[in-house]
Design an enzyme around this catalytic site. Structure first.
Site, PDB file in Angstrom:
ATOM      1  N   HIS A   1       0.858  -1.185   0.000  1.00 60.09           N
ATOM      2  CA  HIS A   1       0.000   0.000   0.000  1.00 60.09           C
ATOM      3  C   HIS A   1       0.899   1.241   0.000  1.00 60.09           C
ATOM      4  CE1 HIS A   1      -3.862   2.063   0.764  1.00 60.09           C
ATOM      5  NE2 HIS A   1      -3.061   2.967   1.303  1.00 60.09           N
TER       6      HIS A   1
ATOM      7  N   HIS B   1      -1.822   5.983  10.971  1.00 61.96           N
ATOM      8  CA  HIS B   1      -0.554   6.688  11.182  1.00 61.96           C
ATOM      9  C   HIS B   1      -0.751   7.951  12.002  1.00 61.96           C
ATOM     10  CE1 HIS B   1      -2.115   8.431   7.437  1.00 61.96           C
ATOM     11  NE2 HIS B   1      -1.605   9.557   7.868  1.00 61.96           N
TER      12      HIS B   1
ATOM     13  N   ASP C   1      -0.835  18.976   9.194  1.00 62.99           N
ATOM     14  CA  ASP C   1      -2.296  18.945   9.247  1.00 62.99           C
ATOM     15  C   ASP C   1      -2.752  18.348   7.921  1.00 62.99           C
ATOM     16  OD1 ASP C   1      -2.378  20.209  11.699  1.00 62.99           O
ATOM     17  OD2 ASP C   1      -3.689  21.832  11.066  1.00 62.99           O
TER      18      ASP C   1
ATOM     19  N   HIS D   1      -4.668   8.548  13.023  1.00 62.93           N
ATOM     20  CA  HIS D   1      -5.929   8.327  12.322  1.00 62.93           C
ATOM     21  C   HIS D   1      -5.785   7.176  11.335  1.00 62.93           C
ATOM     22  CE1 HIS D   1      -4.368  11.640   9.533  1.00 62.93           C
ATOM     23  NE2 HIS D   1      -4.212  10.509   8.932  1.00 62.93           N
TER      24      HIS D   1
HETATM   25 FE   LIG Z   1      -3.224  10.741   7.012  1.00 64.95          FE
END
Ligand SMILES: [Fe+2]
Length: 375
Positions: free
Chosen positions: A249, A286, A292, A322
């Site tokens: 991935h 991660h 941001d 997240h």
């Molecule tokens: Fe991300």
């Protein structure tokens, strides 16, 4: 070149290959430096790192339903600012009617992403027909005007005091992802000549965040020709050929489309899912401590997100882990479809973003709870 402490170590029960062959029943979390380019550690957790039962405070993930913004000012400088910092200003601009004036950005290069609609773009460099899914890069100082053929919804991203550049394709060579020859530039054509003449024309110039007006007794988009290396340019997301590996991935940084000094713009376009049985098939968990992360959902079915529809925007402030939503996580190793079916624009900024009033007004406050499987 920084000299990080750098140890290729394996401790406890762990995979040796990132994003593949996870220990049975574990969830992988990446923690890294410099986005995905620096030293990293991959942890194999017993529970999903997004398994919080409560998340309070300014760091919480945010989502904004920008489809509910419907003001349609004629000037981009009146379009609502949804997110901003010293390095960028991101606006959602609805444009229904021909711009009554010209616009000129003295603060930085302007990127327009045409989420919906079509029409004509006139600028110092000539004329371009524009349509849904187009990125339009407008060099700082260019005078321009848009005449919609159908109402437009535009994501406007400014590279404040900076320029948009192309990323280095490294081992892939310069023609991978999209060939620079796929970028269209404006033409000095009949449509361009037809808009010239002695019509009194105002130009709204934005500099240092303030707008000044110049009035001419003629249309200053009156070049008969030009030469040089600099131009406005258009790239459609459907001309992007994303890279992927059937066994790995690839990180989102592999989908970088444009760079500015303090942020990157990436495009997620449809691609096959990984097929190696051990390779993960959803974005990995991660920590985005250095950036941001902003996603604007353009089209399709967003395979790693629940309850997100086209025209929405999410903001994951740097500083927490997240990853995929619970429904997507059930497909970590097996996807029912052969390909992703999503177009999204990602804007990752090195500096924290402030949320504009227009975005606050259309916030979906339940987003931070959307990973919950337990309460
Ligand atoms: Fe991300």
């Amino acid at each position: 070149m920084k000299r990080y402490l750098n140890f290729p170590l394996v401790k406890g029960t762990a995979s040796r290959q990132a994003h593949a062959d996870l220990p049975e029943g574990t969830y992988e979390r990446e923690m890294s430096k410099e986005g995905f380019f620096g030293p990293a550690a991959f942890f194999y957790h017993r529970n999903p790192p997004t398994g919080w039962i409560d998340f309070d405070g300014p760091l919480a993930p945010r989502a904004f339903d920008l489809t509910r913004i419907n003001d349609a000012p004629g000037s981009p400088w009146s379009a609502p600012v949804v997110l901003h910092n010293k390095a960028t200003e991101i606006r959602l601009w609805c444009l229904a009617d021909p711009m009554p004036t010209l616009a000129r950005n003295g603060d930085g290069d302007q990127l327009l992403f045409l989420h919906r609609g079509s029409g004509d773009f006139f600028c110092d460099f000539g004329h371009l027909a524009i349509g849904q899914g187009d990125y339009l890069v407008i060099p700082r100082g260019t005078m321009w005007r848009i005449v919609p053929a159908e109402p437009m919804r535009i994501l406007a991203v400014e590279a404040t005091n900076s320029s948009f550049t192309l990323p280095d394709r490294g081992l892939l060579g310069p023609h991978a992802i999209f060939d620079p020859a796929m970028m269209d530039t404006p033409e000095i054509n009949e449509a361009f000549r037809a808009q010239q003449g002695d019509t009194q024309t105002r130009v709204a110039v934005k500099k240092r965040g303030q707008v000044s007006w110049m009035t001419y007794p003629f249309n200053p988009l009156d070049a008969v020709g030009w030469h040089g290396e600099l131009s406005a340019a258009r790239l459609n997301v459907r001309d992007i050929r994303p890279i992927m590996s059937h066994r790995y991935h690839v990180p989102p940084s592999a989908h970088t489309t444009f760079l500015a000094d303090r942020f990157v713009v990436c495009t997620f376009a449809p691609r096959p899912f990984e097929t190696d049985p051990g390779a993960i098939k959803v974005p990995f968990f991660h920590n985005n401590d250095d950036y941001d992360e902003v996603l604007f959902y353009h089209d399709g079915d967003f395979f790693s997100r629940d309850n997100i529809h086209p025209g929405m925007m999410t903001l994951h402030p740097g500083g927490f882990t997240h990853g995929p939503h619970p429904k997507a996580l059930t497909r970590m190793f097996e996807q029912p479809k052969a390909m992703t079916d999503e177009y999204a624009v990602m804007i990752d900024t090195r500096d924290p973003l402030e949320i504009g009033e227009a975005a606050s007004a259309v916030e979906w406050t339940g987003y931070k709870d959307s990973w919950k499987t337990k309460s």
